[in-house]
Design a protein around this motif. Structure first.
Motif, short mmCIF file in Angstrom:
data_model
loop_
_atom_site.label_atom_id
_atom_site.label_comp_id
_atom_site.label_asym_id
_atom_site.label_seq_id
_atom_site.Cartn_x
_atom_site.Cartn_y
_atom_site.Cartn_z
N PHE A 197 52.83 43.58 48.16
CA PHE A 197 52.23 43.32 49.46
C PHE A 197 52.95 44.10 50.55
O PHE A 197 52.30 44.67 51.45
CB PHE A 197 52.27 41.82 49.76
N ASP A 198 54.27 44.16 50.48
CA ASP A 198 55.02 44.93 51.47
C ASP A 198 54.61 46.39 51.45
O ASP A 198 54.53 47.04 52.50
CB ASP A 198 56.52 44.81 51.21
N SER A 199 54.35 46.91 50.24
CA SER A 199 53.91 48.30 50.16
C SER A 199 52.50 48.50 50.70
O SER A 199 52.19 49.53 51.30
CB SER A 199 54.04 48.77 48.71
N LEU A 200 51.66 47.48 50.55
CA LEU A 200 50.32 47.54 51.15
C LEU A 200 50.41 47.58 52.67
O LEU A 200 49.73 48.39 53.33
CB LEU A 200 49.50 46.31 50.72
N VAL A 201 51.25 46.72 53.24
CA VAL A 201 51.42 46.70 54.69
C VAL A 201 52.00 48.02 55.18
O VAL A 201 51.58 48.56 56.22
CB VAL A 201 52.31 45.52 55.11
N ALA A 202 52.92 48.60 54.43
CA ALA A 202 53.50 49.90 54.81
C ALA A 202 52.43 50.97 54.83
O ALA A 202 52.43 51.84 55.72
CB ALA A 202 54.62 50.28 53.84
#
Length: 199
Positions: free
Chosen positions: A15-20
């Motif tokens: 999810f953090d990579s999606l937000v990034a």
């Protein structure tokens, strides 16, 4: 030697990579975009943005358009999504009344979304949505408002990869187009902007 082991990323890391990737999206200058609280209960992870077309950059001071986009992430890939990520968007803008009377205006709005995603190279599946035109006429104490119209588009789709920048850029392009700004891609026709208040 024991074989090397690889650890799958945690759902939070994904999810953090999606937000990034969302934060890498290059958005049009006509938009004022901000992060907003994401709806709860739809997926274990969610990220949301709101945008307004900036009237300071336009000839009219009236509200030109507004929109929201929500990215949902569920590692369990809910039935109907066709994947682990679902993008849900909303776009709304006022129209000249005569444009609102056009029977094909809803079809045009949907085609803009498809074109905007295509020009950004966004790959997706399971797209669905509604395009709604609303006509209104004031009566009684509201008669001075005259007649008005607006277009609303609600849509969702499942990205085929985890780089969401093209999807967010497509949504931003759609919002500018329904507000009457010319598209940044060639071969797409924008709707004339609503430059006058109702009356």
């Amino acid at each position: 030697m024991s074989p090397a082991t690889t650890t799958a990323p945690t759902p939070q890391a994904v999810f953090d990579s999606l937000v990034a990737s969302i934060e890498r999206a290059v958005l049009r200058d006509e938009l004022q975009v901000s992060a907003i609280p994401a709806p709860t209960g739809l997926a274990p992870f969610a990220h949301a943005l709101a945008a307004d077309v900036n009237p300071a950059r336009h000839a009219d001071d009236s509200d030109l358009g507004t929109g929201r986009v929500v990215v949902l992430y569920d590692p369990d890939a809910p039935e109907g999504w066709g994947g682990v990520v679902r993008v849900v968007c909303f776009a709304q803008a006022p129209l000249e009344t005569e444009i609102g009377l056009d029977p094909f205006v809803s079809d045009v709005a949907w085609s803009w979304l498809v074109d905007a995603l295509a020009t950004r190279g966004a790959r997706y599946t399971a797209a669905s949505g509604t395009a709604t035109k609303v006509l209104s006429t004031g009566y009684g104490e509201l008669a001075a408002q005259g007649s008005g119209a607006q277009i609303e588009l609600r849509a969702s789709w499942t990205p085929l990869d985890l780089d969401l920048a093209p999807h967010i850029e497509g949504w931003a392009e759609l919002l500018c187009m329904v507000a009457g700004y010319p598209p940044t891609a060639d071969g797409v026709t924008a709707m004339p902007p609503r430059r006058a208040t109702r009356g």
